[in-house]
Design a protein around this motif. Structure first.
Motif, PDB file in Angstrom:
ATOM      1  N   ALA A 144       1.099  -1.392  -0.230  1.00 30.08           N
ATOM      2  CA  ALA A 144      -0.252   0.146   0.212  1.00 30.08           C
ATOM      3  C   ALA A 144       0.570   0.803   0.307  1.00 30.08           C
ATOM      4  N   LEU A 145       0.972   2.430  -1.043  1.00 34.21           N
ATOM      5  CA  LEU A 145       1.659   3.556  -1.132  1.00 34.21           C
ATOM      6  C   LEU A 145       0.319   4.752  -0.440  1.00 34.21           C
ATOM      7  N   PRO A 146       1.248   5.619   0.496  1.00 32.60           N
ATOM      8  CA  PRO A 146       0.430   6.846   0.134  1.00 32.60           C
ATOM      9  C   PRO A 146      -0.523   7.731  -0.498  1.00 32.60           C
ATOM     10  N   GLY A 147      -1.743   7.604  -0.757  1.00 34.43           N
ATOM     11  CA  GLY A 147      -2.567   8.379  -1.621  1.00 34.43           C
ATOM     12  C   GLY A 147      -3.415   7.100  -2.591  1.00 34.43           C
ATOM     13  N   ILE A 297      -4.782   6.030   1.928  1.00 36.97           N
ATOM     14  CA  ILE A 297      -3.844   5.309   2.772  1.00 36.97           C
ATOM     15  C   ILE A 297      -2.883   6.864   2.933  1.00 36.97           C
ATOM     16  N   THR A 298      -2.398   7.297   4.082  1.00 32.89           N
ATOM     17  CA  THR A 298      -0.872   8.657   4.591  1.00 32.89           C
ATOM     18  C   THR A 298      -0.122   8.415   4.185  1.00 32.89           C
ATOM     19  N   ALA A 299       0.718   8.819   4.360  1.00 30.37           N
ATOM     20  CA  ALA A 299       2.272   8.903   5.297  1.00 30.37           C
ATOM     21  C   ALA A 299       2.112   8.870   6.349  1.00 30.37           C
ATOM     22  N   GLY A 300       3.663   8.206   7.422  1.00 32.02           N
ATOM     23  CA  GLY A 300       3.163   8.635   8.296  1.00 32.02           C
ATOM     24  C   GLY A 300       2.497   6.308   8.589  1.00 32.02           C
TER      25      GLY A 300
END
Ligand code: ADP
Ligand code: MG
Length: 325
Positions: A144-147, A297-300
């Motif tokens: 899974a990737l941010p965004g 999905i978000t960063a962090g």
């Protein structure tokens, strides 16, 4: 009836696809050249995973369904399964019902029971399911990737509602039509096998929901090293019983707990790039399975649950089920 008669009578049928089924020391499976073997085991323990008096037809169905759900989450095509059974007694009406539910679901997926083990002891059902998937195509929890969008299949929370009702935690009691539909979700989950296969090459990560959305999603987040934002309202709308909300008088927190932390959904949660929304919908359509976008999905790290106004909800007791917690 002894052990071998029991196996012969209830769990032995002519083999179709396997090279060798029940009756020898090992079963022999045929696998397409070049495919990877996907293997998953799940154990169901009386008093822990199901009530002792649950309809054996439903229990047979669910025992296999939870395993097929794992194959679905990997995007694998089911091939065969084994059954390790510990029984307190030879109860023929129970065995008949159990085998009926189990083998009906096996037939629906065109897979066969190829072996197992049968012993005397507390009621305990362990199934190992085998599937195949092209190399590099299995859906994993990592990736899974941010965004990315976060999606779920089918309905969430109804199984938990049925469990709460059975435990006397719903007051006033649910109307029969709501209770029956919820109990169906708890006792007869639908493994999303066709959807899992259709999501190969589209989903960036996936898993099946057995212990509750937020807790299970955490596995994706940890393995992908990302965070998530969940739209509580979108998640709530997936719950079938929610359509009866005005009549049910559940507290807001009860609804949220069912959807965010309720176990036994056996739906898929998966992520996919936002650019692939149409591809996701096409995959869902080809699998005749509803999917709902419930967040991103978000960063962090960690999960933020947002209300309809985009405000973060306080995280309450939404941690999912952990057998040793
Ligand atoms: P072994 O002595 O090699 O362990 P068993 O006597 O336990 O074999 O079992 C005899 C055969 O019946 C084996 O082929 C085994 O896979 C199969 N079997 C045992 N229990 C089950 C079951 N519950 N369902 C399907 N097959 C079973
Ligand atoms: Mg044995």
């Amino acid at each position: 009836m002894g052990e071998f008669d029991l196996i012969a009578h209830y769990f032995t049928r002519p083999v179709r696809r396997a090279a060798l089924g029940v009756g020898d020391d090992c079963a022999l499976l045929r696998i397409e050249p070049g495919m990877q073997l996907a293997v998953s085991s799940d154990m169901l323990v009386a008093g822990r995973h199901f009530f002792d008096d649950v309809n054996p037809v439903h229990l047979g169905h669910k025992s296999l369904a939870v395993n097929l759900s794992d194959l679905a989450a990997s995007g694998a095509r089911p091939l065969a399964f084994t059954l390790a059974l510990s029984l307190p007694a030879v109860d023929e009406p129970w065995l008949k019902g159990f085998a009926q539910g189990l083998l009906a679901l096996a037939d629906a997926h065109d897979i066969e029971l190829v072996g197992g083990d049968t012993t005397h002891g507390p009621l305990n059902i362990c199934i190992t399911a085998f599937g195949e998937v092209p190399p590099g195509k299995a859906l994993l929890r990592s990736g899974a990737l941010p965004g990315d969008d976060i999606w779920v299949s089918g309905t969430l929370g109804d199984a938990r509602l049925a469990l709460d009702a059975a435990l006397g935690k719903i007051d006033p009691p649910l109307p029969p039509e709501v209770l029956d539909a919820a109990r169906e979700r708890l006792e007869c989950p639908t493994p999303r096998v066709a959807l899992g296969m259709a999501l190969r090459g589209i989903a960036s990560s996936a898993l099946d929901l057995s212990d509750g959305l937020l807790g299970d999603l955490t596995h994706i987040l940890e393995q992908s090293q990302v965070g998530a934002q969940i739209d509580a309202d979108a998640a709530l709308q997936t719950m079938a019983a929610r359509a009866f909300a005005p009549a049910l008088r559940l507290a807001d927190t009860q609804w949220l707990e069912c959807v965010l932390a309720g176990g036994d959904d056996y739906e898929l949660a998966f992520t996919a790039p936002a650019a692939l929304r149409v591809a996701v919908q096409d995959a869902a359509c080809s699998a005749s399975t509803r999917v709902t976008r419930i967040g991103s999905i978000t960063a962090g790290h960690g999960i933020r649950v947002l209300d309809a106004n985009g405000r973060a909800l306080p995280r309450q007791r939404w941690d999912s089920f952990d057998h040793f917690a």
